[in-house]
Design a protein around this motif. Structure first.
Motif, PDB file in Angstrom:
ATOM      1  N   ALA A 217       0.822  -1.213   0.000  1.00  0.00           N
ATOM      2  CA  ALA A 217       0.000   0.000   0.000  1.00  0.00           C
ATOM      3  C   ALA A 217       0.857   1.264   0.000  1.00  0.00           C
ATOM      4  O   ALA A 217       0.384   2.322  -0.429  1.00  0.00           O
ATOM      5  CB  ALA A 217      -0.935   0.002   1.205  1.00  0.00           C
ATOM      6  N   HIS A 218       2.097   1.169   0.487  1.00  0.00           N
ATOM      7  CA  HIS A 218       3.002   2.326   0.529  1.00  0.00           C
ATOM      8  C   HIS A 218       4.395   1.883   0.091  1.00  0.00           C
ATOM      9  O   HIS A 218       5.340   1.880   0.892  1.00  0.00           O
ATOM     10  CB  HIS A 218       3.049   2.915   1.941  1.00  0.00           C
ATOM     11  N   PRO A 219       4.568   1.523  -1.163  1.00  0.00           N
ATOM     12  CA  PRO A 219       5.874   0.992  -1.581  1.00  0.00           C
ATOM     13  C   PRO A 219       6.993   2.014  -1.561  1.00  0.00           C
ATOM     14  O   PRO A 219       8.166   1.640  -1.539  1.00  0.00           O
ATOM     15  CB  PRO A 219       5.596   0.503  -3.009  1.00  0.00           C
ATOM     16  N   GLU A 220       6.651   3.292  -1.567  1.00  0.00           N
ATOM     17  CA  GLU A 220       7.707   4.317  -1.614  1.00  0.00           C
ATOM     18  C   GLU A 220       8.555   4.342  -0.347  1.00  0.00           C
ATOM     19  O   GLU A 220       9.690   4.808  -0.365  1.00  0.00           O
ATOM     20  CB  GLU A 220       7.086   5.695  -1.858  1.00  0.00           C
ATOM     21  N   TYR A 221       8.030   3.825   0.776  1.00  0.00           N
ATOM     22  CA  TYR A 221       8.766   3.878   2.044  1.00  0.00           C
ATOM     23  C   TYR A 221       9.645   2.646   2.274  1.00  0.00           C
ATOM     24  O   TYR A 221      10.384   2.609   3.259  1.00  0.00           O
ATOM     25  CB  TYR A 221       7.791   4.039   3.209  1.00  0.00           C
ATOM     26  N   CYS A 222       9.542   1.629   1.437  1.00  0.00           N
ATOM     27  CA  CYS A 222      10.377   0.420   1.539  1.00  0.00           C
ATOM     28  C   CYS A 222      10.241  -0.261   2.899  1.00  0.00           C
ATOM     29  O   CYS A 222      11.230  -0.681   3.512  1.00  0.00           O
ATOM     30  CB  CYS A 222      11.859   0.752   1.265  1.00  0.00           C
ATOM     31  N   TRP A 223       9.004  -0.407   3.382  1.00  0.00           N
ATOM     32  CA  TRP A 223       8.799  -1.020   4.694  1.00  0.00           C
ATOM     33  C   TRP A 223       9.116  -2.506   4.693  1.00  0.00           C
ATOM     34  O   TRP A 223       9.410  -3.065   5.753  1.00  0.00           O
ATOM     35  CB  TRP A 223       7.353  -0.789   5.146  1.00  0.00           C
ATOM     36  N   ALA A 224       9.055  -3.143   3.551  1.00  0.00           N
ATOM     37  CA  ALA A 224       9.402  -4.564   3.515  1.00  0.00           C
ATOM     38  C   ALA A 224      10.854  -4.784   3.884  1.00  0.00           C
ATOM     39  O   ALA A 224      11.208  -5.855   4.402  1.00  0.00           O
ATOM     40  CB  ALA A 224       9.125  -5.130   2.118  1.00  0.00           C
ATOM     41  N   ALA A 225      11.699  -3.784   3.665  1.00  0.00           N
ATOM     42  CA  ALA A 225      13.119  -3.907   3.994  1.00  0.00           C
ATOM     43  C   ALA A 225      13.455  -3.285   5.333  1.00  0.00           C
ATOM     44  O   ALA A 225      14.152  -3.894   6.155  1.00  0.00           O
ATOM     45  CB  ALA A 225      13.973  -3.264   2.893  1.00  0.00           C
ATOM     46  N   ASN A 226      12.952  -2.070   5.608  1.00  0.00           N
ATOM     47  CA  ASN A 226      13.356  -1.377   6.847  1.00  0.00           C
ATOM     48  C   ASN A 226      12.384  -1.580   7.998  1.00  0.00           C
ATOM     49  O   ASN A 226      12.676  -1.155   9.120  1.00  0.00           O
ATOM     50  CB  ASN A 226      13.541   0.125   6.584  1.00  0.00           C
ATOM     51  N   LYS A 227      11.217  -2.192   7.740  1.00  0.00           N
ATOM     52  CA  LYS A 227      10.219  -2.500   8.785  1.00  0.00           C
ATOM     53  C   LYS A 227       9.749  -1.257   9.541  1.00  0.00           C
ATOM     54  O   LYS A 227       9.356  -1.320  10.707  1.00  0.00           O
ATOM     55  CB  LYS A 227      10.775  -3.521   9.792  1.00  0.00           C
ATOM     56  N   GLY A 228       9.811  -0.086   8.879  1.00  0.00           N
ATOM     57  CA  GLY A 228       9.362   1.150   9.503  1.00  0.00           C
ATOM     58  C   GLY A 228      10.421   1.899  10.259  1.00  0.00           C
ATOM     59  O   GLY A 228      10.154   2.998  10.764  1.00  0.00           O
ATOM     60  N   TYR A 229      11.628   1.349  10.350  1.00  0.00           N
ATOM     61  CA  TYR A 229      12.713   2.035  11.046  1.00  0.00           C
ATOM     62  C   TYR A 229      13.378   3.044  10.103  1.00  0.00           C
ATOM     63  O   TYR A 229      13.119   3.083   8.896  1.00  0.00           O
ATOM     64  CB  TYR A 229      13.747   1.022  11.553  1.00  0.00           C
ATOM     65  N   SER A 230      14.247   3.846  10.658  1.00  0.00           N
ATOM     66  CA  SER A 230      14.937   4.871   9.881  1.00  0.00           C
ATOM     67  C   SER A 230      15.973   4.232   8.966  1.00  0.00           C
ATOM     68  O   SER A 230      16.778   3.406   9.400  1.00  0.00           O
ATOM     69  CB  SER A 230      15.618   5.870  10.827  1.00  0.00           C
ATOM     70  N   SER A 231      15.931   4.605   7.698  1.00  0.00           N
ATOM     71  CA  SER A 231      16.909   4.161   6.713  1.00  0.00           C
ATOM     72  C   SER A 231      17.040   5.260   5.667  1.00  0.00           C
ATOM     73  O   SER A 231      16.226   6.190   5.612  1.00  0.00           O
ATOM     74  CB  SER A 231      16.505   2.832   6.071  1.00  0.00           C
ATOM     75  N   ALA A 232      18.048   5.147   4.808  1.00  0.00           N
ATOM     76  CA  ALA A 232      18.259   6.174   3.795  1.00  0.00           C
ATOM     77  C   ALA A 232      17.064   6.263   2.848  1.00  0.00           C
ATOM     78  O   ALA A 232      16.605   7.363   2.492  1.00  0.00           O
ATOM     79  CB  ALA A 232      19.547   5.880   3.022  1.00  0.00           C
ATOM     80  N   GLU A 233      16.530   5.100   2.431  1.00  0.00           N
ATOM     81  CA  GLU A 233      15.387   5.107   1.528  1.00  0.00           C
ATOM     82  C   GLU A 233      14.134   5.661   2.214  1.00  0.00           C
ATOM     83  O   GLU A 233      13.350   6.388   1.594  1.00  0.00           O
ATOM     84  CB  GLU A 233      15.114   3.691   1.024  1.00  0.00           C
ATOM     85  N   HIS A 234      13.963   5.309   3.474  1.00  0.00           N
ATOM     86  CA  HIS A 234      12.787   5.786   4.212  1.00  0.00           C
ATOM     87  C   HIS A 234      12.837   7.303   4.390  1.00  0.00           C
ATOM     88  O   HIS A 234      11.833   7.996   4.189  1.00  0.00           O
ATOM     89  CB  HIS A 234      12.729   5.085   5.573  1.00  0.00           C
ATOM     90  N   ILE A 235      13.987   7.828   4.743  1.00  0.00           N
ATOM     91  CA  ILE A 235      14.114   9.279   4.945  1.00  0.00           C
ATOM     92  C   ILE A 235      13.941  10.020   3.619  1.00  0.00           C
ATOM     93  O   ILE A 235      13.305  11.082   3.558  1.00  0.00           O
ATOM     94  CB  ILE A 235      15.481   9.593   5.581  1.00  0.00           C
ATOM     95  N   ALA A 236      14.497   9.470   2.518  1.00  0.00           N
ATOM     96  CA  ALA A 236      14.323  10.114   1.219  1.00  0.00           C
ATOM     97  C   ALA A 236      12.855  10.134   0.804  1.00  0.00           C
ATOM     98  O   ALA A 236      12.363  11.124   0.235  1.00  0.00           O
ATOM     99  CB  ALA A 236      15.168   9.384   0.173  1.00  0.00           C
ATOM    100  N   ALA A 237      12.121   9.061   1.091  1.00  0.00           N
ATOM    101  CA  ALA A 237      10.697   9.037   0.760  1.00  0.00           C
ATOM    102  C   ALA A 237       9.907  10.020   1.615  1.00  0.00           C
ATOM    103  O   ALA A 237       8.955  10.648   1.135  1.00  0.00           O
ATOM    104  CB  ALA A 237      10.150   7.619   0.939  1.00  0.00           C
TER     105      ALA A 237
END
Length: 371
Positions: A217-237
């Protein structure tokens, strides 16, 4: 969402505590056995651990596992703190852990509840939901082991000032709330206590599965990889798309905090300037617009936070610095025509030292103890 279950029990089998994979020390049953002995026959000891406390999105999850005096001392192979295990190793441990312990449950608190209650109250809410599921299965632990030094499960003694009331938690199928047992805190319990390590594995696996299920539902945040924690992809999104409804929006989310800090800082500078105008003073420290701080902003001008030099003799200067910058009307202080003369020679020494006394003084060591 909360899950609970019960496992099978077996006769105790004595095993030695030995290092596990990569030299880790396996958790033991020593703390649980000590607490079970103090509680008496038929007692239950629960271990509880949280997952997702520092995440930026998703729920905070609390897992609980229960052991009895009849629970096998032969723990599942590879059992350890969930943070020390690979995702596949954690997944492989789920079935053995559920079969080993006498009961288990997992409770969650949503991001909206975290924003409304705060992270500590949300942890308490998720832990009580897990205890309610245990109570629904007929399990009432006599004591709960928590990792760390802070008891976030029990109700605070004086309550939290201005904190909203958390929603009530009921045992499934009843109107009764679960009883929170006494809490025993233990530093690094997730590494040394088997029942706490089991709870951490169950909580981690279930929360990770939830975040993987939310990723499509929210692929831009890459939750499958970071599980909602802070990561470079998550912060960029976050910087590109902003926060969604599953983010903890009351937090200072990275990627969004810079613009918010500038806005808050600009608003504070404007309020400071307005207060200075009303008192008949100008600060001269911060310029909130293009041009001097006392001018009216032109249409389309940008409000910025740029430091400006403080003029001499400004009211905000300290008296000492103002006096140092402002010349005296009497002119500089007069200078001495010449430095003071130096002593020509040191004082003469005595030709010979003073004569020694024939008798020592009454406070000398020779007279100690004499009258």
């Amino acid at each position: 969402m909360t899950q609970a279950g019960t496992g099978t029990t077996a006769e105790p089998v004595a095993t030695a505590r030995r290092p596990g994979a990569r030299g880790r020390t396996r958790p033991s049953r020593s703390l649980e056995n000590t607490l079970l002995t103090g509680l008496g026959p038929g007692a239950l000891v629960a271990g509880m651990d949280e997952v997702g406390r520092g995440a930026l999105a998703g729920p905070v999850t609390v897992g609980v596992a229960v052991v009895t005096e009849h629970t096998s001392r032969r723990m599942p192979r590879g059992l350890a703190d969930s943070k020390l295990l690979t995702p596949q190793a954690r997944q492989d441990l789920v079935a053995p852990v559920r079969a080993w312990c006498a009961g288990w449950a997992v409770g969650h608190a949503s991001p909206d509840e975290i924003d409304e209650l705060g992270i500590i109250a949300a942890l308490r809410l998720a832990g009580r939901r897990a205890l309610a599921e245990l109570a629904g299965a007929g399990l009432a632990p006599g004591v709960v082991i928590l990792d760390g030094v802070h008891d976030w499960l029990s109700e605070p003694a004086q309550g939290e000032l201005f904190a909203p009331e958390p929603p009530p938690v009921h045992i499934p199928g009843t109107d009764h709330e679960p009883v929170v047992p006494p809490v025993h805190t233990q530093v690094k319990a997730d590494m040394t206590s088997a029942v706490v390590a089991a709870a951490s594995v169950l909580a981690k696996v279930e929360r990770d599965a939830l975040m993987v299920g939310l990723d499509p539902a929210h692929p831009e945040y890459c939750w499958a990889a970071n599980k909602g924690y802070s990561s470079a992809e998550h912060i960029a999104a976050l910087r590109e798309h902003g926060a969604c409804a599953l983010h903890r929006r009351s937090w200072h989310l990275p990627g969004l905090g810079d613009d918010a800090a500038v806005a808050v800082g600009a608003a504070g500078a404007v309020a400071l300037e307005l207060a200075a105008r009303s008192s008949g003073r100008t600060t001269g420290r911060v310029r909130t617009m293009r041009g001097p701080p006392w001018t009216t902003p032109e249409p389309g001008s940008r409000r910025t936070l740029t430091p400006t030099p403080t003029p001499r003799g400004h009211p905000t200067c300290s008296p000492r610095s103002a006096a140092a910058r402002t010349p005296s009307r009497w002119g500089p202080p007069p200078r001495l025509a010449s430095p003071p003369p130096r002593v020509a020679s040191p004082p003469p020494r005595l030709a010979s030292p003073p004569p020694r006394r024939s008798n020592p003084p009454p406070w000398s060591a020779a007279h100690v103890g004499r009258r």
